[in-house]
Structures are given as C-alpha cells and as structure tokens.
Design a protein around this motif. Structure first.
Motif, PDB file in Angstrom:
ATOM      1  N   GLY A   1     -11.312  20.510  -5.266  1.00 29.81           N
ATOM      2  CA  GLY A   1     -12.260  19.110  -4.977  1.00 29.81           C
ATOM      3  C   GLY A   1     -12.364  18.338  -6.114  1.00 29.81           C
TER       4      GLY A   1
ATOM      5  N   GLY B   1     -10.339  16.226  -7.355  1.00 29.82           N
ATOM      6  CA  GLY B   1      -9.885  14.846  -6.938  1.00 29.82           C
ATOM      7  C   GLY B   1      -8.389  14.586  -7.120  1.00 29.82           C
ATOM      8  N   LYS B   2      -7.605  15.725  -7.186  1.00 26.80           N
ATOM      9  CA  LYS B   2      -6.132  15.652  -7.510  1.00 26.80           C
ATOM     10  C   LYS B   2      -5.230  14.851  -6.510  1.00 26.80           C
ATOM     11  CE  LYS B   2      -6.485  20.110  -6.893  1.00 26.80           C
ATOM     12  NZ  LYS B   2      -7.904  20.362  -6.558  1.00 26.80           N
ATOM     13  N   THR B   3      -5.569  15.296  -5.105  1.00 23.68           N
ATOM     14  CA  THR B   3      -4.865  14.481  -4.144  1.00 23.68           C
ATOM     15  C   THR B   3      -5.077  12.981  -4.330  1.00 23.68           C
ATOM     16  OG1 THR B   3      -5.103  16.257  -2.681  1.00 23.68           O
ATOM     17  CG2 THR B   3      -4.131  14.491  -1.477  1.00 23.68           C
ATOM     18  N   THR B   4      -6.537  12.712  -4.330  1.00 20.86           N
ATOM     19  CA  THR B   4      -6.880  11.556  -4.460  1.00 20.86           C
ATOM     20  C   THR B   4      -6.026  10.400  -5.768  1.00 20.86           C
ATOM     21  OG1 THR B   4      -8.878  11.900  -3.441  1.00 20.86           O
ATOM     22  CG2 THR B   4      -8.714   9.296  -4.558  1.00 20.86           C
TER      23      THR B   4
ATOM     24  N   ARG C   1      -4.954  24.819   1.493  1.00 17.67           N
ATOM     25  CA  ARG C   1      -6.456  24.344   2.020  1.00 17.67           C
ATOM     26  C   ARG C   1      -5.942  23.582   3.490  1.00 17.67           C
ATOM     27  NH1 ARG C   1      -8.888  19.505   2.469  1.00 17.67           N
ATOM     28  NH2 ARG C   1      -7.836  18.552   0.780  1.00 17.67           N
TER      29      ARG C   1
ATOM     30  N   LYS D   1     -14.207  10.737 -11.026  1.00 13.36           N
ATOM     31  CA  LYS D   1     -15.722  10.133 -10.592  1.00 13.36           C
ATOM     32  C   LYS D   1     -16.466   9.685 -11.930  1.00 13.36           C
ATOM     33  CE  LYS D   1     -14.947  13.765  -7.260  1.00 13.36           C
ATOM     34  NZ  LYS D   1     -15.134  15.065  -6.729  1.00 13.36           N
TER      35      LYS D   1
ATOM     36  N   ASP E   1     -16.985   6.945 -12.274  1.00 13.83           N
ATOM     37  CA  ASP E   1     -17.717   5.714 -11.839  1.00 13.83           C
ATOM     38  C   ASP E   1     -19.465   6.106 -11.482  1.00 13.83           C
ATOM     39  OD1 ASP E   1     -16.295   7.041 -10.001  1.00 13.83           O
ATOM     40  OD2 ASP E   1     -16.862   6.142  -8.456  1.00 13.83           O
TER      41      ASP E   1
ATOM     42  N   GLN F   1     -12.964   5.500  -5.088  1.00 12.84           N
ATOM     43  CA  GLN F   1     -12.235   5.948  -4.123  1.00 12.84           C
ATOM     44  C   GLN F   1     -11.212   5.088  -3.450  1.00 12.84           C
ATOM     45  OE1 GLN F   1     -14.364   8.819  -1.470  1.00 12.84           O
ATOM     46  NE2 GLN F   1     -16.297   8.067  -2.387  1.00 12.84           N
TER      47      GLN F   1
END
Ligand SMILES: Nc1nc2c(ncn2[C@@H]2O[C@H](COP(=O)(O)OP(=O)(O)OP(=O)(O)O)[C@@H](O)[C@H]2O)c(=O)[nH]1
Ligand SMILES: [Mg+2]
Length: 400
Positions: A215, A217-220, A245, A353, A355, A381
């Motif tokens: 979670g 933020g790799k894929t994003t 996953r 993140k 932000d 995001q």
C-alpha cells in the motif's frame, strides 16, 4: 509538507542562538568598560587634530587647484591626492563599519543594561549543552534518533570554532543548520528521461521497477510516471508484476486503459519475473522505449517475498529499482528503506503522500540511512500529482 520540521528547526535555531548569547554575555560581563573605550577611540579617530588638518589642507588645495590647474602645480595636485587617500584610509573607510558596531553595542546596552561581546568563538561545550534539546526537537518532527544524532554531529562540525558576531549569531546558526541538511539531501541526482534516452540511442529498452511495502503507492506512482513519460513522447508498456494481491491486475489495467498504455499481464499467481520478462520481450519486439514494472507489496519481514524480489532483479536487471515509500508511515520508513536496500540495492526513492504528511523528518531519515536520492514526491491521487524532488527547493521551504 515540511511544516513541523520547519517549525522545530526554527525553534531549535532560536533556542541555540539565545543560549549561546547568554553564555557569551556571562563570559564577558566585565568587558563593558572595554567597549566604552572602543567608543571613545572611535570618536578620537573622527576628531584627530592632524587628520582634521589634513582634511582642511586638502579642501584648500582642491579649491586652489581647481582655480589654476597649471603644469607647475602638478606636485600640489599629487600631494592633495595622496593626503585624500590617506585620510580615506584612516577615517573614511573605517568609519561606517566601526560606527555600526558601536551602534549595535549601544542597542545591546540599552536592552540589557550591559554590553555583550562583539564576537564569540563557538566552543564545543557551548553546543554540547544543547544536544538533548536539539535532538528532541528533530525527533518530534519524525527524524529518527540515530539520524538526529548524526545531524547534530554534522551541525557541530560546521559551527564549532567559528567566530561569530553576537548580533549575527542566529543568522550563523541557521546557515550551519541549513548547510547540514542540504549536505544530507544533496546526493547524485537520477534523471529518468536521460537514462531512457541513452538506452534508446543504444537500441535498448529501459526497465523501471517499482517496489516497496504494502500500500505504499507503487501502482499509483507507476501510473503517474507512465503519464509523465508519455507526455514527453516516450513509448511505454506496463507490466502487471503484482500477481499476488486481489484486484491488483484490474487496478493497473484500469490505469493502462485510461492512459492508453499497453499492459502485459498473466493470471493471478503467475511468476512475477515471467510477467516482467514478457513485457521486456514485447517492448524489444515493438521498439518500445520503456517498461514500467509493478510488483506486489511486501513486508521486509517476509523472506519468501523478498526472495522473489531478488529473483526479479537478478533476472530482469532493471535500469532503475525505485523504492516507493509512504511518507505517512513516519519513522518506520527507515527500517523499510534499510531492508529493501539491503535486499536489492535500490537506486532511488519516491515518497508518496507528501501532500498529507506534515512532519517531514521521515524523508530526511530515509535518505540519510540509505544515501539514495529521492527522485519524486507524490503529492496526491491524480496523474499530475507528482513533482521532482529538488533539495534546494526543500531547503528553501524549510529555512526561508
Ligand atoms: N494522498 C495521496 N495518496 C496517494 C499517493 N500515492 C498513492 N496514494 C494512494 O494510496 C493508496 C495506495 O496506492 P497504491 O498505488 O494502490 O499502492 P500500492 O503500493 O500499489 O499497494 P499494494 O499494491 O497493495 O502494495 C491509493 O488509495 C492511492 O490513491 C499520494 O502521493 N498522495
Ligand atoms: Mg499495487
């Protein structure tokens, strides 16, 4: 993003300056008389009779010369010039600086009732007294304990032995602190576009691997980089390397569709290395510039998954292994950075993140711990929410 770190550093600088000021005033309480003498000396310089005479002589000569200006008065002109220069040397040039100092001292005297020292040489003992306070302030901003201790040591090296005017103490402390953090962040930069361009010139496909904790933020982040590179004119393929996953393949597929980027995927449970390998072959066959490869989130404590990551790196030999860290994780990112770096020797970091992360210290800690540069900061995001990490800009936001 560095709101709390900024606040804590400001507090620290203020406190350190005040304490050192107090110390130096204590040390020099008896020196008031000496400064009075300085003041008198100043006045003496201004009113030295022989200088006054010189000045008058110069004034007179000037008038005289202007009137006649003849060859036979050449000597008088020269003499006038010499005496003017001498006077400037004696009085003119010294005066403003010295007067400014006297003014400063007067101000201090009015405020404190006595005159502090002009200059203070900062000693190790002055700084050591502040060790706990400084380190505690940094910890409060999420800087890891050992990193805070190291920052303190580096700061010490820059400030000890410095002769600092008391009135300029805060400025000097701030500068040393600023330099300490800048030295820490200023690592060899990585330019993704340059790497891709160079490989392309040599007929090679570039492979960028995104790895990190669950979670983070790799894929994003992969999608954001895809968006950015596509805009710059590079051709891209995504590799759905997270076969672990639930819904991970659908997630990256959605990004691929939105961005108009081809996705190479297999079934859930497939070998991640094989998926990425396929994507690289596809890119080679289709003259695609870059493969952005996703991987499953993993904990550094999970030996099997860490071994899988090592295998991907060994077989694929990515051009860049980017560790994606979630800034909100706080101090735990240090352990994550250490373990992932030990396992696969990452090339750089992207913090996500940023932000919503206000403390700032975790970013400093991770960089300090593995000495790898930060390439980008994730700041939201949306696809555009990524910005290049520039140490100078960060330093400005903390110190100015
Ligand atoms: N505010 C904010 N949210 C982000 C940022 N980057 C990612 N996210 C969010 O973080 C969550 C997790 O992001 P993913 O990209 O799925 O993370 P991941 O590392 O791929 O997760 P796993 O594959 O499950 O390990 C999502 O809700 C993202 O929208 C960022 O820079 N800022
Ligand atoms: Mg993912």
């Amino acid at each position: 993003m560095f709101k709390i770190l900024k606040k804590k550093i400001e507090e620290t600088i203020k406190k350190v300056s005040e304490k050192i000021k107090e110390v130096s005033i204590e040390e020099k309480k008896g020196l008031e008389e000496e400064y009075k003498k300085e003041e008198i000396k100043e006045i003496e310089i201004k009113e030295k009779p022989e200088e006054k005479e010189e000045l008058e002589k110069r004034e007179e000569s000037k008038g005289f010369v202007r009137e006649i200006e003849k060859e036979e008065f050449k000597e008088v002109i020269e003499e006038t010039k010499r005496s003017t220069e001498k006077r400037e040397e004696l009085v003119g040039k010294r005066e403003p600086k010295r007067l400014e100092e006297v003014k400063e001292i007067k101000k201090e005297k009015e405020e404190r009732g006595f005159v502090p020292l002009f200059e203070k040489e900062i000693k190790e003992s002055d700084i050591e007294k502040l060790r706990n306070e400084m380190i505690f302030n940094l910890i409060e901003a999420d800087v890891a304990l050992d990193v805070a201790e190291n920052i303190f040591e580096e700061f010490k090296k820059l400030i000890i032995g410095k002769k600092v005017k008391i009135t300029k103490l805060e400025e000097n402390i701030k500068e040393a602190f600023k330099q300490t953090i800048l030295n820490l962040l200023n690592l060899q930069e990585i330019d993704i576009e340059e790497i891709i361009r160079r490989n392309k010139e040599n007929g090679k496909v570039s492979v960028i691997l995104f790895l990190g904790f669950n979670g983070s933020g790799k894929t994003t982040t992969l999608a954001k980089i895809g968006y950015m590179l596509k805009k710059k004119g590079f051709s891209i393929v995504f590799a759905a390397g997270d076969t672990f996953r639930a819904a991970s393949i659908e997630q990256i597929e959605e990004h691929a569709n939105k961005l108009g980027i081809k996705l190479i995927k297999q079934k859930y449970g497939a070998d991640s290395t094989a998926v990425i390998y396929d994507a690289v072959e596809h890119a080679k066959a289709n003259k695609i510039d870059v493969v952005l490869a996703d991987t499953a989130g993993r904990s550094h404590a999970n030996v099997n998954l860490m071994d899988e990551l090592k295998k991907i790196c060994k077989v694929i030999k990515p051009d860049l292994k980017i560790l994606v860290l979630d800034a909100l994780t706080g101090n735990d990112v240090v352990e994550q950075a250490k373990r992932f770096n030990d396992a696969v020797n990452v090339d750089g970091i992207i913090f996500t993140k940023a932000d919503v992360y206000e403390k700032g210290g975790a970013i400093i800690s991770a960089v300090y711990t593995i000495r790898k540069p930060i390439l980008f900061l994730g700041i939201g995001q949306e696809y555009e929410d990524i910005e290049r990490f520039e140490p100078e800009k960060i330093i400005k936001s903390i110190f100015d």
